[in-house]
Design an enzyme around this catalytic site. Structure first.
Site, mmCIF file in Angstrom:
data_model
loop_
_atom_site.group_PDB
_atom_site.id
_atom_site.type_symbol
_atom_site.label_atom_id
_atom_site.label_comp_id
_atom_site.label_asym_id
_atom_site.label_seq_id
_atom_site.Cartn_x
_atom_site.Cartn_y
_atom_site.Cartn_z
ATOM 1 N N SER A 122 0.830 -1.196 0.000
ATOM 2 C CA SER A 122 0.000 0.000 0.000
ATOM 3 C C SER A 122 0.876 1.261 0.000
ATOM 4 C CB SER A 122 -0.927 -0.081 1.224
ATOM 5 O OG SER A 122 -1.969 0.852 1.140
ATOM 6 N N ASP B 38 -8.426 -5.178 -5.906
ATOM 7 C CA ASP B 38 -8.197 -3.957 -5.116
ATOM 8 C C ASP B 38 -9.026 -2.820 -5.716
ATOM 9 O OD1 ASP B 38 -7.059 -1.663 -3.817
ATOM 10 O OD2 ASP B 38 -5.170 -2.745 -3.566
ATOM 11 N N HIS C 205 -7.924 -4.877 -1.405
ATOM 12 C CA HIS C 205 -6.652 -4.290 -0.991
ATOM 13 C C HIS C 205 -5.970 -5.152 0.070
ATOM 14 C CE1 HIS C 205 -3.722 -1.143 -0.647
ATOM 15 N NE2 HIS C 205 -3.926 -1.026 0.655
#
Lengths: 337, 337
Positions: B130, B284, B313
């Site tokens: 991320s 995601d 995600h």
């Protein structure tokens, strides 16, 4: 000149939740005239916070929904501020005490409108966007002998779990504003409404829509311009309790949640004998094409026709001419079948 | 027993925004030992609100990130409450007056840590989830002669517009709570943090995750249990100003937004000569595989390897063993090349 909608008034309406509203106003607008055979009725319900005039982009001469041929009735959903809603209902059912209303409740009232008041015993087509699509499926399942066709776009027959979670964000945005006062506000909780706009912005349109800056086609000069001018402005014109009421309706949408189907979702889908064209938006983030495809496979007489658009859920909003033409063409074919 | 992290202190750090923090603490944790050749360094930065201990699921004996072979440094991102943040910085740069910090600022400090303090002049691998992936790309672009490999997962080299819009919802959730007091709160604005949890819930995981009720695998008994127990609980442990600070960092992430690349994003990607394996999550919703694929095509020495997961995600969170094994295997191959 804006036409005022008609209003059908129903007394002592007991809802699925068990509460009885002493007086329900169902506001509706009509386009065109009933024919002699009374076989030209199209029902076209509204969407989350939309009102009948917001549906007019799909109605017109030369379009599938042509008022010269069809008698088109657009019923306003309960909670939308025009039909009975938290914002316009008398005490004791006003504001935070407005009872929970289901999609089934809405469609039962619409059925009473078209049968008892307008004198129709069949419906050529029920179509609609988003929650209007949910009402289309509900019509098909609740009145299979009466509904000849359904053309739901960007909406499903039940609210799938992720869609429910998205709506939790909308609800949280309102409830976080202390000015909402648990629904007993007198001054508009404007922060809540702006927050709803910012929450909704990412869900309503697709990743590709923002990547390609398609808000420019809607007349906005920058992303922030779009977020304030479109999204915050959109929800600042709404009433927070109405938004919460319709969110409840949406979150609990399920064509089998009634005493006909007792929660058997497959059975309810399978009972929809109407000829159907199901049109999800290919990039819709909450009424997903995957969920639509699953449902369509269980409909006995249906075609799955996703809208090839990067406008996300807004493929069905009327904002993008290409998508509008896609929907209109599909409805034309459906109506001629 | 929890190990306290090390802290590297830097005086008078001028940030990209032009403000100078008199004292910056960069908290970091290390795993394993430097080898004699000092060629075994792995940098593994943290993610949005995560701290070094949240990264440990990918470190272990027999894994790619094996402390018996590698010297693994996990630097805490500024704003995460452990390195310098709104919540722990002295006046006048505390709370709402904490200056905006970029990904570039973070990586410059990490570079000073590993060169000036730890004595390394090359990095075998930078990897992360991320915002940790964003820092991996930044390392590759800012120090191409030093970085041998990057293995970013579920993250991109810039923040694409839809991702920016999603973060507007997070920011709005905080700012809507009057108890936030424009950042000058003394009591925790708990409604804000609960709302962030509800906003995040729909974005963090995929539609299929919720459809299949995979929260059960995380130990929750119902959807509401997951929303309160996981999501609200997760953000109630955070500081709102810290969340806003890191959201700013995230929203303005762009490996070319510095005086080396002057906004030429393609040039910055093209300058990343490190061998790269780019691993977006297939489902995601905000760091999308489409954006990753576009970027990977511009990297001179990269492989595009999406994680075939319905965990959205969170394919990169360590919560799903299958995804963890996928990432670990890819990093093993990358490290042996």
């Amino acid at each position: 000149m804006v036409r005022e909608p008609e209003k059908a008034v129903f007394d002592n309406v007991t809802l699925q939740c068990g509460q009885t509203l002493p007086r329900v106003e169902l506001a509706y607008q009509t386009y065109g005239q009933p024919n002699a055979a009374r076989d030209n009725l199209i029902v076209y319900p509204t969407w989350y916070s939309g009102q009948h005039h917001d549906n007019e982009w799909l109605i017109g001469s030369g379009m599938a929904l042509d008022p010269e041929r069809w008698f088109i009735v657009v019923p306003n959903m309960l909670g939308n501020g025009m039909s009975s809603s938290p914002s316009n209902t008398e005490e004791p059912f006003n504001q935070a005490s407005f009872p929970p209303v289901t999609v089934h409740d809405n469609v039962r009232l619409q059925h009473r409108l078209v049968t008892e008041r307008l004198g129709f015993d069949r419906v050529a087509l029920v179509t609609g966007w988003s929650m209007g699509a949910m009402q289309s499926f509900e019509w098909g399942a609740a009145y299979p002998d009466m509904v000849e066709r359904i053309g739901p776009f960007c909406g499903t027959a039940r609210t799938w779990p992720h869609n429910f979670v998205f709506l939790e964000a909308v609800r949280a945005a309102i409830r976080t504003d202390a000015a909402w006062r648990n629904g007993w506000y007198t001054d508009k909780p404007h922060r809540a409404l702006r927050a709803v706009g910012r929450v909704y912005a990412g869900w309503g349109l697709s990743q590709a829509f923002y990547r390609d800056e398609l808000w420019r086609e809607m007349g906005y000069a920058s992303l922030e311009d779009f977020l304030v001018g479109y999204w915050e402005g959109f929800f600042l014109r709404r009433d927070p309790n109405n938004l919460l009421a319709m969110a409840w309706t949406w979150q609990h949408g399920d064509i089998s949640a009634n005493d006909r189907y007792h929660g058997d979702f497959s059975a309810a889908l399978n009972a929809i004998t109407a000829r159907a064209v199901v049109m999800p938006g290919r990039t819709d983030l909450y009424f997903t094409p995957e969920d639509s495809e699953y449902e369509t496979a269980l409909l006995p007489n249906a075609e799955f026709r996703p809208i090839p658009s990067v406008w996300g859920h807004f493929a069905g909003s009327g904002a993008n001419p290409t998508d509008t033409e896609f929907i209109d063409s599909a409805l034309k074919r459906l109506l001629s079948s």
